[in-house]
Design a protein around this motif. Structure first.
Motif, PDB file in Angstrom:
ATOM      1  N   TYR A   1       0.854  -1.190   0.000  1.00  0.00           N
ATOM      2  CA  TYR A   1       0.000   0.000   0.000  1.00  0.00           C
ATOM      3  C   TYR A   1       0.884   1.233   0.000  1.00  0.00           C
ATOM      4  O   TYR A   1       1.908   1.273   0.693  1.00  0.00           O
ATOM      5  N   VAL A   2       0.516   2.230  -0.794  1.00  0.00           N
ATOM      6  CA  VAL A   2       1.207   3.520  -0.800  1.00  0.00           C
ATOM      7  C   VAL A   2       0.300   4.536  -0.130  1.00  0.00           C
ATOM      8  O   VAL A   2      -0.840   4.740  -0.558  1.00  0.00           O
ATOM      9  N   THR A   3       0.809   5.152   0.919  1.00  0.00           N
ATOM     10  CA  THR A   3       0.021   6.118   1.681  1.00  0.00           C
ATOM     11  C   THR A   3       0.449   7.536   1.330  1.00  0.00           C
ATOM     12  O   THR A   3       1.299   7.748   0.467  1.00  0.00           O
ATOM     13  N   ALA A   4      -0.167   8.506   1.992  1.00  0.00           N
ATOM     14  CA  ALA A   4       0.187   9.905   1.774  1.00  0.00           C
ATOM     15  C   ALA A   4       1.615  10.159   2.253  1.00  0.00           C
ATOM     16  O   ALA A   4       2.236   9.319   2.922  1.00  0.00           O
ATOM     17  N   SER A   5       2.151  11.322   1.936  1.00  0.00           N
ATOM     18  CA  SER A   5       3.539  11.637   2.266  1.00  0.00           C
ATOM     19  C   SER A   5       3.729  11.853   3.762  1.00  0.00           C
ATOM     20  O   SER A   5       2.769  11.933   4.536  1.00  0.00           O
ATOM     21  N   ASN A   6       4.999  11.968   4.143  1.00  0.00           N
ATOM     22  CA  ASN A   6       5.323  12.208   5.560  1.00  0.00           C
ATOM     23  C   ASN A   6       4.875  13.592   6.020  1.00  0.00           C
ATOM     24  O   ASN A   6       4.792  13.846   7.218  1.00  0.00           O
ATOM     25  N   ASP A   7       4.551  14.487   5.083  1.00  0.00           N
ATOM     26  CA  ASP A   7       4.033  15.806   5.447  1.00  0.00           C
ATOM     27  C   ASP A   7       2.510  15.859   5.383  1.00  0.00           C
ATOM     28  O   ASP A   7       1.920  16.933   5.557  1.00  0.00           O
ATOM     29  N   GLU A   8       1.890  14.713   5.118  1.00  0.00           N
ATOM     30  CA  GLU A   8       0.427  14.666   4.990  1.00  0.00           C
ATOM     31  C   GLU A   8      -0.180  13.583   5.876  1.00  0.00           C
ATOM     32  O   GLU A   8      -1.188  12.976   5.512  1.00  0.00           O
ATOM     33  N   ASP A   9       0.448  13.334   7.023  1.00  0.00           N
ATOM     34  CA  ASP A   9      -0.071  12.364   7.998  1.00  0.00           C
ATOM     35  C   ASP A   9      -0.218  10.975   7.400  1.00  0.00           C
ATOM     36  O   ASP A   9      -1.160  10.241   7.702  1.00  0.00           O
ATOM     37  N   GLY A  10       0.753  10.585   6.568  1.00  0.00           N
ATOM     38  CA  GLY A  10       0.659   9.303   5.889  1.00  0.00           C
ATOM     39  C   GLY A  10       0.572   8.108   6.806  1.00  0.00           C
ATOM     40  O   GLY A  10      -0.141   7.139   6.514  1.00  0.00           O
ATOM     41  N   VAL A  11       1.270   8.149   7.939  1.00  0.00           N
ATOM     42  CA  VAL A  11       1.216   7.032   8.883  1.00  0.00           C
ATOM     43  C   VAL A  11      -0.190   6.890   9.452  1.00  0.00           C
ATOM     44  O   VAL A  11      -0.777   5.802   9.460  1.00  0.00           O
ATOM     45  N   ALA A  12      -0.749   7.977   9.931  1.00  0.00           N
ATOM     46  CA  ALA A  12      -2.092   7.941  10.513  1.00  0.00           C
ATOM     47  C   ALA A  12      -3.130   7.469   9.490  1.00  0.00           C
ATOM     48  O   ALA A  12      -4.013   6.659   9.812  1.00  0.00           O
ATOM     49  N   ARG A  13      -3.025   7.952   8.280  1.00  0.00           N
ATOM     50  CA  ARG A  13      -3.998   7.573   7.248  1.00  0.00           C
ATOM     51  C   ARG A  13      -3.962   6.075   6.981  1.00  0.00           C
ATOM     52  O   ARG A  13      -5.004   5.432   6.825  1.00  0.00           O
ATOM     53  N   ALA A  14      -2.770   5.503   6.909  1.00  0.00           N
ATOM     54  CA  ALA A  14      -2.665   4.067   6.636  1.00  0.00           C
ATOM     55  C   ALA A  14      -3.142   3.242   7.835  1.00  0.00           C
ATOM     56  O   ALA A  14      -3.798   2.211   7.669  1.00  0.00           O
ATOM     57  N   LEU A  15      -2.805   3.666   9.039  1.00  0.00           N
ATOM     58  CA  LEU A  15      -3.258   2.934  10.226  1.00  0.00           C
ATOM     59  C   LEU A  15      -4.783   2.926  10.290  1.00  0.00           C
ATOM     60  O   LEU A  15      -5.408   1.910  10.636  1.00  0.00           O
ATOM     61  N   GLU A  16      -5.391   4.030   9.927  1.00  0.00           N
ATOM     62  CA  GLU A  16      -6.866   4.081   9.889  1.00  0.00           C
ATOM     63  C   GLU A  16      -7.395   3.210   8.759  1.00  0.00           C
ATOM     64  O   GLU A  16      -8.381   2.491   8.916  1.00  0.00           O
ATOM     65  N   ARG A  17      -6.716   3.249   7.607  1.00  0.00           N
ATOM     66  CA  ARG A  17      -7.142   2.453   6.439  1.00  0.00           C
ATOM     67  C   ARG A  17      -7.160   0.962   6.763  1.00  0.00           C
ATOM     68  O   ARG A  17      -8.056   0.232   6.327  1.00  0.00           O
ATOM     69  N   PHE A  18      -6.194   0.493   7.560  1.00  0.00           N
ATOM     70  CA  PHE A  18      -6.092  -0.918   7.882  1.00  0.00           C
ATOM     71  C   PHE A  18      -6.710  -1.254   9.248  1.00  0.00           C
ATOM     72  O   PHE A  18      -6.532  -2.357   9.760  1.00  0.00           O
ATOM     73  N   GLY A  19      -7.427  -0.304   9.800  1.00  0.00           N
ATOM     74  CA  GLY A  19      -8.173  -0.573  11.044  1.00  0.00           C
ATOM     75  C   GLY A  19      -7.316  -0.823  12.257  1.00  0.00           C
ATOM     76  O   GLY A  19      -7.760  -1.503  13.201  1.00  0.00           O
ATOM     77  N   VAL A  20      -6.103  -0.261  12.277  1.00  0.00           N
ATOM     78  CA  VAL A  20      -5.217  -0.485  13.411  1.00  0.00           C
ATOM     79  C   VAL A  20      -5.564   0.444  14.578  1.00  0.00           C
ATOM     80  O   VAL A  20      -5.313   0.122  15.731  1.00  0.00           O
ATOM     81  N   CYS A  21      -6.124   1.593  14.271  1.00  0.00           N
ATOM     82  CA  CYS A  21      -6.474   2.532  15.332  1.00  0.00           C
ATOM     83  C   CYS A  21      -7.805   3.227  15.005  1.00  0.00           C
ATOM     84  O   CYS A  21      -8.328   3.108  13.925  1.00  0.00           O
TER      85      CYS A  21
END
Length: 275
Positions: free
Chosen positions: A255-275
């Protein structure tokens, strides 16, 4: 699949361009940790070289450092696992680097060392002000680096070089891989190349940590942006690469998420239901 470990590269991944953790990323990791998920920084830096904003995270118990050369238990202040170059292996690397138009350093015993003549030329080789300051702060300049390392005869955790000419860097990368087939040759920033012991990689470190914690490696998610993240991106149950990441690494991602300046980590964690 229920994610139990989140593996996070720092520069270009968890940290934004200001080397900070965004409020959205922090909140997402805090929620995951509260649910019992292990949040594990995974970096090319040594532990004391990690930004204070990361070292002060209250929910971090383990850290993978120096590209996997060391796994550190933060709470107990002890090394769980290490994979290092012998001093003779490092000597062979220095012999080659002395023929290249670079400045170079090494990590030994959790700190950086650089010949004072290279240290005085950092400004000419590292123009990014944040990287420049990081290298100056985290390197101990020594007279006669080669002689100093021969006298120490200590294992080396990583050897790193910096280029001014990116064409020369592009030429050097495959040559170093060919010259040192038993070492891991990677990069974490635009103008560097890094060499580690071949088992010192983030993927093998993740596998070790999974065994240590009794976690199925399929129940992990890894975030990265550079070539030194490839092994953990491929090993993890879900490999996530930032939009600002290396093109070849993006192609290998689940999976490719948003950039490090666009909250990419948070977006992916939400996408995969981790948080």
């Amino acid at each position: 699949m229920a994610i139990q470990i989140i593996l996070l590269d720092l520069d270009g991944t968890l940290l934004n361009s200001q080397k900070q953790i965004s409020p959205a990323n922090y909140a997402a990791l805090e929620r995951a940790a509260a649910a019992g998920v292990h949040v594990v920084p995974s970096t090319g830096r040594f532990y004391d070289g990690m930004p204070q904003v990361v070292r002060s995270l209250p929910f971090v118990r383990y850290a993978i450092t120096i590209n996997g050369a060391q796994i550190y238990d933060v709470r107990e202040r002890r090394v769980l696992h290490s994979a290092q170059l012998s001093w003779k292996q490092a000597e062979a690397v220095y012999d080659v680097l002395d023929t290249l138009p670079v400045i170079y350093d090494c990590f030994m015993d959790g700190w950086g060392y650089m010949d004072i003549q290279f240290y005085q030329r950092i400004d000419a080789f590292i123009t990014d002000p944040r990287v420049n300051q990081m290298v100056k702060t985290l390197r101990h300049p020594v007279e006669d680096f080669r002689g100093y390392m021969r006298r120490q005869k200590r294992p080396v955790q990583k050897v790193q070089m910096f280029f001014r000419d990116m064409d020369r860097r592009a030429e050097a990368f495959p040559r170093l891989i060919e010259r040192f087939p038993d070492l891991a040759v990677t990069s974490s920033i635009t103008n560097n190349i890094e060499l580690n012991e071949r088992h010192a990689n983030k993927g093998e470190a993740l596998a070790f940590l999974c065994r240590h914690l009794g976690v199925d490696i399929r129940d992990t998610i890894a975030f990265g942006d550079g070539s030194n993240d490839r092994t953990m991106i491929e090993a993890a149950g879900v490999g996530v690469v930032m939009a600002n990441g290396d093109a070849a690494l993006r192609a290998a991602a689940d999976y490719v998420t948003a950039s490090n300046d666009e909250d990419g980590v948070a977006r992916a964690l939400e996408r995969f239901g981790v948080c």
